[in-house]
Structures are given as structure tokens and as C-alpha cells.
Design a protein around this motif. Structure first.
Motif, PDB file in Angstrom:
ATOM      1  N   UNK A 109      -2.726   4.924  -8.630  1.00 18.52           N
ATOM      2  CA  UNK A 109      -3.037   4.160  -7.429  1.00 18.52           C
ATOM      3  C   UNK A 109      -3.538   5.102  -6.334  1.00 18.52           C
ATOM      4  N   UNK A 110      -2.814   6.192  -6.108  1.00 15.29           N
ATOM      5  CA  UNK A 110      -3.187   7.144  -5.076  1.00 15.29           C
ATOM      6  C   UNK A 110      -4.493   7.841  -5.382  1.00 15.29           C
ATOM      7  N   UNK A 111      -4.737   8.177  -6.638  1.00 16.68           N
ATOM      8  CA  UNK A 111      -5.958   8.884  -6.986  1.00 16.68           C
ATOM      9  C   UNK A 111      -7.181   7.991  -6.815  1.00 16.68           C
ATOM     10  N   UNK A 112      -7.022   6.692  -7.039  1.00 13.12           N
ATOM     11  CA  UNK A 112      -8.163   5.791  -6.845  1.00 13.12           C
ATOM     12  C   UNK A 112      -8.512   5.664  -5.372  1.00 13.12           C
ATOM     13  N   UNK A 138      -6.854  -5.664  -3.887  1.00 10.61           N
ATOM     14  CA  UNK A 138      -6.356  -5.997  -5.220  1.00 10.61           C
ATOM     15  C   UNK A 138      -5.307  -4.989  -5.671  1.00 10.61           C
ATOM     16  N   UNK A 139      -5.544  -3.710  -5.407  1.00 11.70           N
ATOM     17  CA  UNK A 139      -4.578  -2.679  -5.775  1.00 11.70           C
ATOM     18  C   UNK A 139      -3.267  -2.859  -5.020  1.00 11.70           C
ATOM     19  N   UNK A 140      -3.357  -3.198  -3.748  1.00 14.68           N
ATOM     20  CA  UNK A 140      -2.156  -3.427  -2.950  1.00 14.68           C
ATOM     21  C   UNK A 140      -1.399  -4.640  -3.482  1.00 14.68           C
ATOM     22  N   UNK A 141      -2.122  -5.698  -3.832  1.00 24.14           N
ATOM     23  CA  UNK A 141      -1.473  -6.889  -4.388  1.00 24.14           C
ATOM     24  C   UNK A 141      -0.753  -6.577  -5.692  1.00 24.14           C
ATOM     25  N   UNK A 142      -1.385  -5.774  -6.540  1.00 16.80           N
ATOM     26  CA  UNK A 142      -0.754  -5.386  -7.804  1.00 16.80           C
ATOM     27  C   UNK A 142       0.495  -4.565  -7.533  1.00 16.80           C
ATOM     28  N   UNK A 143       0.394  -3.627  -6.606  1.00  9.36           N
ATOM     29  CA  UNK A 143       1.542  -2.778  -6.281  1.00  9.36           C
ATOM     30  C   UNK A 143       2.694  -3.618  -5.730  1.00  9.36           C
ATOM     31  N   UNK A 174       4.318  -5.529  -8.632  1.00  8.35           N
ATOM     32  CA  UNK A 174       5.162  -4.638  -9.432  1.00  8.35           C
ATOM     33  C   UNK A 174       6.474  -4.380  -8.716  1.00  8.35           C
ATOM     34  N   UNK A 175       6.418  -4.113  -7.425  1.00  9.83           N
ATOM     35  CA  UNK A 175       7.637  -3.860  -6.647  1.00  9.83           C
ATOM     36  C   UNK A 175       8.540  -5.091  -6.648  1.00  9.83           C
ATOM     37  N   UNK A 176       7.962  -6.275  -6.502  1.00 16.14           N
ATOM     38  CA  UNK A 176       8.760  -7.508  -6.528  1.00 16.14           C
ATOM     39  C   UNK A 176       9.421  -7.713  -7.890  1.00 16.14           C
TER      40      UNK A 176
END
Length: 101
Positions: A9-12, A30-35, A38-40
């Protein structure tokens, strides 16, 4: 329990998504939504495990007896049903509030 997701995530973000240094806001969202998803999911699993273990396991040992297995299965089913009911109610409320804006 850390996955490689965080480092990917960070490298992208750092590479700008490969678009010549430009950040794509849609990709970032989209990346934030996925993260967040996953956290939820991790939070749900952790809470469910903690609550059901405390409720069902009196004396930890090498294996679960039949009553402990049944208790854990029922506890997890009830917890998931409750989580889903709360999630549906929360999403419905968000939609109503967005419609009133």
C-alpha cells in the motif's frame, strides 16, 4: 499479525501509482477503502474471538470438548448476525442522511 498489504500500500503511494509521478485520486480512494475494509474485518474477527473465548472456554486445554465447540459455533453465529444487523442499520441511516443533504 501484519501482512504485506501495508508495505504494498505504501509503495504504491510513493511511486505515484506508476503514472509518471502523478497521484490518481480514484486509485488512492480505492486503496483507502480496501485498507479500511481489511481493518474492519480484522477488528470483527478479534472482537468475536475474544468474546466467544471468554464466554465458552472455562478451562483452556489441548482440545475443545463438544460443548465448547458448540458454544463457540453458536456464539460466532450470533455475533456475525448482530454485526450484520448493525451494519445494515448503519448503512441505511447513512443513505437517508445523504439523501437529505
Amino acid at each position: 499479525m501484519e501482512s504485506s498489504f501495508g508495505s504494498d500500500f505504501g509503495s504504491e503511494f510513493g511511486s505515484g501509482g506508476g503514472g509518471g509521478g502523478k497521484l490518481d485520486p480514484g486509485l488512492i480512494m480505492e486503496q483507502v477503502k480496501v485498507q479500511i475494509a481489511v481493518a474492519n474485518a480484522q477488528e470483527l474477527l478479534q472482537r468475536m474471538t475474544d468474546k466467544c473465548f471468554r464466554k465458552c472456554i472455562g478451562k483452556p486445554g489441548g482440545a475443545l470438548d463438544n460443548s465448547e465447540q458448540k458454544c463457540i459455533a453458536m456464539c460466532m453465529d450470533r455475533y456475525m448476525d448482530s454485526w450484520n444487523a448493525v451494519s445494515r442499520a448503519y448503512n441505511a441511516r447513512l443513505q437517508r442522511e445523504r439523501a437529505n443533504m
